[in-house]
Write a protein that holds these residues in place. Structure first.
Motif, PDB file in Angstrom:
ATOM      1  N   GLU A 122      -9.246  -0.593 -15.458  1.00 34.42           N
ATOM      2  CA  GLU A 122     -10.041  -0.798 -14.236  1.00 34.42           C
ATOM      3  C   GLU A 122     -10.856  -2.088 -14.319  1.00 34.42           C
ATOM      4  N   GLN A 147       2.680   1.792  -3.223  1.00 32.40           N
ATOM      5  CA  GLN A 147       1.721   2.266  -4.239  1.00 32.40           C
ATOM      6  C   GLN A 147       1.497   3.781  -4.120  1.00 32.40           C
ATOM      7  N   GLU A 153       2.413   6.672  -6.805  1.00 32.96           N
ATOM      8  CA  GLU A 153       1.405   7.616  -7.324  1.00 32.96           C
ATOM      9  C   GLU A 153       1.884   9.065  -7.246  1.00 32.96           C
ATOM     10  N   ASP A 171       0.834  -1.210   0.000  1.00 31.57           N
ATOM     11  CA  ASP A 171       0.000   0.000   0.000  1.00 31.57           C
ATOM     12  C   ASP A 171       0.866   1.256   0.000  1.00 31.57           C
ATOM     13  N   ARG A 200      -8.516  -4.777 -13.526  1.00 29.92           N
ATOM     14  CA  ARG A 200      -8.162  -4.696 -12.101  1.00 29.92           C
ATOM     15  C   ARG A 200      -9.281  -5.315 -11.242  1.00 29.92           C
ATOM     16  N   SER A 208      -2.704   0.519  -8.622  1.00 32.52           N
ATOM     17  CA  SER A 208      -3.581   1.484  -9.276  1.00 32.52           C
ATOM     18  C   SER A 208      -2.990   1.861 -10.642  1.00 32.52           C
ATOM     19  N   TYR A 209      -3.827   2.450 -11.482  1.00 27.51           N
ATOM     20  CA  TYR A 209      -3.414   2.854 -12.838  1.00 27.51           C
ATOM     21  C   TYR A 209      -2.210   3.801 -12.765  1.00 27.51           C
ATOM     22  N   LYS A 210      -2.326   4.764 -11.845  1.00 29.42           N
ATOM     23  CA  LYS A 210      -1.271   5.774 -11.715  1.00 29.42           C
ATOM     24  C   LYS A 210       0.051   5.148 -11.239  1.00 29.42           C
ATOM     25  N   GLU A 261      -7.755   3.863 -19.283  1.00 31.65           N
ATOM     26  CA  GLU A 261      -7.986   3.661 -17.848  1.00 31.65           C
ATOM     27  C   GLU A 261      -9.203   2.780 -17.578  1.00 31.65           C
TER      28      GLU A 261
END
Ligand code: HEM
Length: 359
Positions: free
Chosen positions: A241, A171, A175, A168, A244, A252-254, A237
């Protein structure tokens, strides 16, 4: 002398450590020589788990901040690399334990029920702090894994599950990566152009190849188009998603974009430490899986089809956990989106100047 003298024995607490090998086989008057090795190997593992947790806790402290000072990054990276070095070394302890034959093991195995490595609190902490979530795990005897722990440990485990894991926090750090978008620059627009041009070049090569039949050309081109389609996850995106949601990605995408930028432009001085951090996390995940696999093979070798002392299906449970209990899988899958260095779009001067520390 500035400090009072210290004795080697006392400093290392050897009285306690060296008096902590209690053979059950001796207790029952049926001495089994290999039980000493079995105990010492497990205890050594737990000591190394302690060191791994010590390093992970320090790294988590760094990564759980909203902003990380660059000066802390090198240290955090070195600590992760230390974890990797420990992991590589402790896998080899399996070789030592495997000098015990299954028959030697049977001399004392029945005396150990229902004790099992499944109850190793430190191992569960390592998994959880790295980012293995409750829902990622196989269920065990129809109960969540923490039910095998003592009440105090369960409480601590619940607290750990509630905190940001390394996954986490990494991530969130990803980001925040700058450089992805500038005034006149969008990394992903230029990357998409390069990817499309690369595939178009490959399609042209197939089309102009006189040695291929029309049917082969059609097949090859369809294959290239499918490969190009797999890049949708990177550029769209919404498509990402969807994948995902189905569990194909966890990041995450970012964060995924940032991790890719770091990999592709890792030669830029400012991205070298982030690159090493991603490499270390890849190594940690890969070596955990390798350990799980070696441990499952050892269980197979020692037990065959017998169930484990902790009551699982034995080798079958361990083999399934090896396949399922992964954390940083996205970093492995990133390579799907790599293109040759020669085709990677050049960075604008304003961006590369910042990445290269030019003043
Ligand atoms: C003779 C050697 C060993 C055998 C046959 C063996 C067997 C097993 C089995 C069958 C399980 C599944 C749970 C169960 O039903 O008990 C298990 C779990 C486990 N064992 Fe071992 N084990 C051995 C040595 C070790 C050693 C040296 C360690 C080091 C700490 C270890 C750590 C673990 C851990 C952490 C688990 C939980 C794995 C998970 O749930 O993913 N084991 N072991």
């Amino acid at each position: 002398m500035k400090y009072p003298p210290v004795h080697y024995h006392d400093y290392l607490g050897l009285d306690k450590i060296l008096a902590a090998q209690h053979l059950k086989s001796d207790e029952y008057g049926k001495h089994a020589h290999d039980e000493m090795l079995f105990i010492v190997v497990h205890q050594t593992y737990e000591l190394w788990f302690k060191q791994i947790l010590f390093e992970l806790n320090a790294v988590l402290k760094t990564f759980q901040q909203d902003q990380i000072a660059e000066t802390e990054m090198g240290r955090a990276c070195a600590r992760l690399e230390r974890v990797v070095a420990i992991q590589k070394m402790i896998i080899n302890q399996i070789d030592v334990l495997e000098t015990m034959t299954p028959l030697d093991f049977l001399d004392f195995r029945d005396m150990l029920y229902p004790a099992s490595g499944f109850q190793s609190f430190q191992w569960r902490l390592i998994e959880t702090k790295l980012g293995l979530r409750l829902g990622d795990r196989l269920s065990y005897n129809q109960a969540p894994f923490y039910k095998s722990l003592s009440e105090d440990q369960q409480k601590l485990m619940m607290e750990t599950l509630d905190q940001d894991s390394l996954f986490d926090s990494v991530q969130k750090w990803l980001e925040r990566t700058p450089f992805l978008q500038g005034e006149n620059f969008n990394f992903w627009d230029s990357y998409k152009e390069a990817v499309t041009a690369m595939f178009q070049g490959d399609i042209n090569t197939v089309q102009n190849n006189p040695r291929l039949s029309d049917e082969d050309k059609k097949k090859n081109i369809e294959g290239l188009q499918t490969a190009l389609k797999s890049f949708d996850a990177l550029f769209d995106e919404k498509a990402f998603e969807e994948l995902r949601k189905n569990g194909q990605f966890r990041l995450s995408y970012k964060a995924l974009h940032a991790a890719l930028l770091i990999q592709i432009h890792r030669d830029q001085p400012i991205l070298q430490t982030p690159f090493r951090i991603i490499q270390a996390l890849l190594d940690i995940d890969e070596i955990m899986t390798t350990w799980r696999y070696r441990h499952a093979l050892m269980a197979m070798r020692m037990l065959g089809q017998k169930i484990g002392t902790g009551g699982s299906s034995g080798h079958k449970y361990l083999a399934e956990a090896t396949a399922k209990h992964k954390i940083f899988g996205d970093f492995f899958n990133l390579t799907t989106f790599f293109i040759p260095r020669s085709q990677v779009p050049a960075l604008p001067k304003s961006v590369s100047a910042k990445m290269g520390f030019h003043y």
